[in-house]
Design a protein around this motif. Structure first.
Motif, mmCIF file in Angstrom:
data_model
loop_
_atom_site.group_PDB
_atom_site.id
_atom_site.type_symbol
_atom_site.label_atom_id
_atom_site.label_comp_id
_atom_site.label_asym_id
_atom_site.label_seq_id
_atom_site.Cartn_x
_atom_site.Cartn_y
_atom_site.Cartn_z
ATOM 1 N N LEU A 1 20.691 16.798 1.581
ATOM 2 C CA LEU A 1 21.686 17.188 0.583
ATOM 3 C C LEU A 1 21.207 18.349 -0.279
ATOM 4 O O LEU A 1 21.985 19.254 -0.615
ATOM 5 C CB LEU A 1 22.032 15.991 -0.294
ATOM 6 C CG LEU A 1 22.730 14.825 0.408
ATOM 7 C CD1 LEU A 1 22.979 13.683 -0.581
ATOM 8 C CD2 LEU A 1 24.036 15.277 1.053
ATOM 9 N N ALA B 1 27.224 13.364 -8.778
ATOM 10 C CA ALA B 1 27.746 14.044 -7.591
ATOM 11 C C ALA B 1 26.777 13.898 -6.420
ATOM 12 O O ALA B 1 27.190 13.644 -5.279
ATOM 13 C CB ALA B 1 27.990 15.517 -7.903
ATOM 14 N N PHE B 2 25.487 14.048 -6.699
ATOM 15 C CA PHE B 2 24.471 13.908 -5.646
ATOM 16 C C PHE B 2 24.482 12.494 -5.077
ATOM 17 O O PHE B 2 24.465 12.300 -3.852
ATOM 18 C CB PHE B 2 23.090 14.247 -6.203
ATOM 19 C CG PHE B 2 21.962 13.912 -5.266
ATOM 20 C CD1 PHE B 2 21.543 14.816 -4.301
ATOM 21 C CD2 PHE B 2 21.315 12.672 -5.333
ATOM 22 C CE1 PHE B 2 20.514 14.508 -3.416
ATOM 23 C CE2 PHE B 2 20.282 12.352 -4.463
ATOM 24 C CZ PHE B 2 19.893 13.270 -3.504
ATOM 25 N N LYS C 1 27.372 11.689 -2.776
ATOM 26 C CA LYS C 1 27.138 12.253 -1.440
ATOM 27 C C LYS C 1 26.071 11.448 -0.694
ATOM 28 O O LYS C 1 26.155 11.281 0.529
ATOM 29 C CB LYS C 1 26.712 13.716 -1.566
ATOM 30 C CG LYS C 1 27.794 14.642 -2.079
ATOM 31 C CD LYS C 1 27.276 16.061 -2.232
ATOM 32 C CE LYS C 1 28.343 16.985 -2.792
ATOM 33 N NZ LYS C 1 27.817 18.375 -2.997
ATOM 34 N N LEU D 1 27.604 8.401 0.884
ATOM 35 C CA LEU D 1 28.351 8.766 2.092
ATOM 36 C C LEU D 1 27.389 9.044 3.245
ATOM 37 O O LEU D 1 27.603 8.579 4.377
ATOM 38 C CB LEU D 1 29.230 9.987 1.817
ATOM 39 C CG LEU D 1 30.043 10.514 3.011
ATOM 40 C CD1 LEU D 1 30.973 9.426 3.540
ATOM 41 C CD2 LEU D 1 30.823 11.759 2.612
ATOM 42 N N ALA D 2 26.328 9.786 2.969
ATOM 43 C CA ALA D 2 25.340 10.083 4.016
ATOM 44 C C ALA D 2 24.670 8.795 4.502
ATOM 45 O O ALA D 2 24.388 8.648 5.700
ATOM 46 C CB ALA D 2 24.298 11.058 3.479
#
Length: 387
Positions: A117, A265-266, A269, A272-273
């Motif tokens: 990311l 925000a990180f 993500k 999701l990853a």
């Protein structure tokens, strides 16, 4: 610096699980006529100077969970959402000074997702040549993320900054510059005997990475073992990093798991990853509940561990036949140089007093300190070393 094989030989208890403790050795070995052994020591009384974790048997986990469930029954999660997992994530986010945190089933997944990311569409990541990401994650950076790992010198020393700066400069050379997406720093470094990168160095690295538009990741699997180090402040240490990974099983007692923290925000993500990589397991509450419970007061307990370890090393260093070697900017590891008289029969003498150490190799013994040192007065531990 020790290799993985030497590390395991020096600490035969490994992470001090049942198998590492030898509590499930073959019957033929158990039947051998030997002096007192590890199996003879009640695990709750053991003082282990050979691993980060507190020894436990698998049978202890149900009892531990039963005690936790007496305090709250609202622990269940569904695909790592809510329950004990949600509370642990909030607990770690606050502890590390980050906006959010996500439970990960393994530390390798936490590291790889963070690097993926933070790097974005840039093709290189800088990391220590001794780091777990480079040495122990089976080329996952290249295979899973199509990112090229660039190992640098410096280890845990202040020279790490110069090595990273040189790598940035080299990657920018024309006519074919290559962009660096992230800097990954392991601290403390297992392959460097638990040495930690200094606050000054991580702060300088953070400023350098920001100036180059690169992210900063902390492989802090053993980060909380720095509690008790002079001037160590956890949130200040984590501040230069965009993402921080901490292990749940190395010393927080969980059977598995990790936490990856960063801004909201990180972390969104990262969740999701995690799912894309197959890491969104159905339940993580068992690991989360145990780690969450152990985490309460851990800073105070491990500060005591450091203080008692220093007292013990002082007593041992005053004994004839023992020379103490501390790790510069270390965490919870030290070494003893032993003369032949002191080394002969040492493990057997210590086992008689419920104390476990690794093997003496060429007159050198590694001591790794954990919470079990608090189970016995350090004067009694030191006295057990005497022939």
């Amino acid at each position: 610096m020790v290799s993985r094989r030497e590390f395991m030989q020096a600490a035969p208890l490994g992470a001090l699980s049942l198998a590492g403790l030898g509590l499930a050795w073959p019957a033929a070995h158990a039947a051998a006529k030997t002096p007192r052994s590890v199996q003879d020591i009640p695990v709750e009384k053991m003082v282990s100077l050979a691993g980060d974790n507190v020894p436990r048997k698998p049978a202890q986990y149900p009892a531990q969970l039963a005690e936790i469930l007496k305090e709250t029954s609202d622990v269940g999660d569904s695909y790592l959402a809510e329950g004990a997992v949600g509370r642990l994530e909030a607990q770690f986010a606050k502890l590390l000074g980050k906006e959010d945190a996500a439970f990960m089933p393994t530390g390798t997944m936490a590291n790889q997702i963070a690097i993926r990311l933070l790097s974005g569409d840039r093709s290189r990541v800088l990391l220590q040549k001794e780091s777990h990401v480079y040495r122990d994650e089976a080329d996952a950076v290249a295979v899973m993320n199509a990112i090229n790992p660039v190992p640098v010198d410096g280890g845990a020393s202040d020279g790490l900054y110069d090595a990273v700066a040189a790598a940035f400069a080299q990657s920018a050379e024309k006519p074919y510059p290559v962009e660096i997406g992230a800097v990954s720093v392991e601290s403390p470094v297992r392959r460097l005997d638990g040495a930690a990168v200094s606050q000054e160095t991580v702060s300088k690295l953070g400023a350098l990475a920001r100036s180059k538009g690169a992210g900063m990741h902390l492989d802090g699997a053993r980060l909380l073992l720095m509690y008790g180090n002079k001037d160590f402040d956890l949130q200040r240490y984590c501040a230069p990093f965009d993402s921080v990974y901490v292990s749940l099983y190395k010393y927080l007692g969980a059977p598995f798991g990790a936490v990856l923290a960063g801004d909201k925000a990180f972390v969104a993500k990262a969740r999701l990853a995690r799912h894309v990589f197959g890491g969104t397991i159905y339940h993580g509450w068992i690991a989360a509940a145990i780690a969450s419970k152990t985490l309460v007061g851990f800073d105070q307990r491990f500060t005591r561990v450091h203080a008692e370890a220093e007292r013990l090393l002082g007593l041992l260093g005053a004994m004839p036949g023992i020379a103490v070697q501390r790790v510069p900017n270390g965490s919870n590891i030290a070494f003893l140089e032993l003369d032949e008289r002191m080394a002969t029969g040492l493990r057997e003498r210590l086992l008689e007093q419920d104390i476990v150490v690794g093997s003496v190799h060429e007159g050198r013994l590694q001591l790794t300190f954990n919470e079990t040192i608090l189970r016995k007065p350090v004067a009694a531990i030191a006295a057990a070393f005497s022939p």
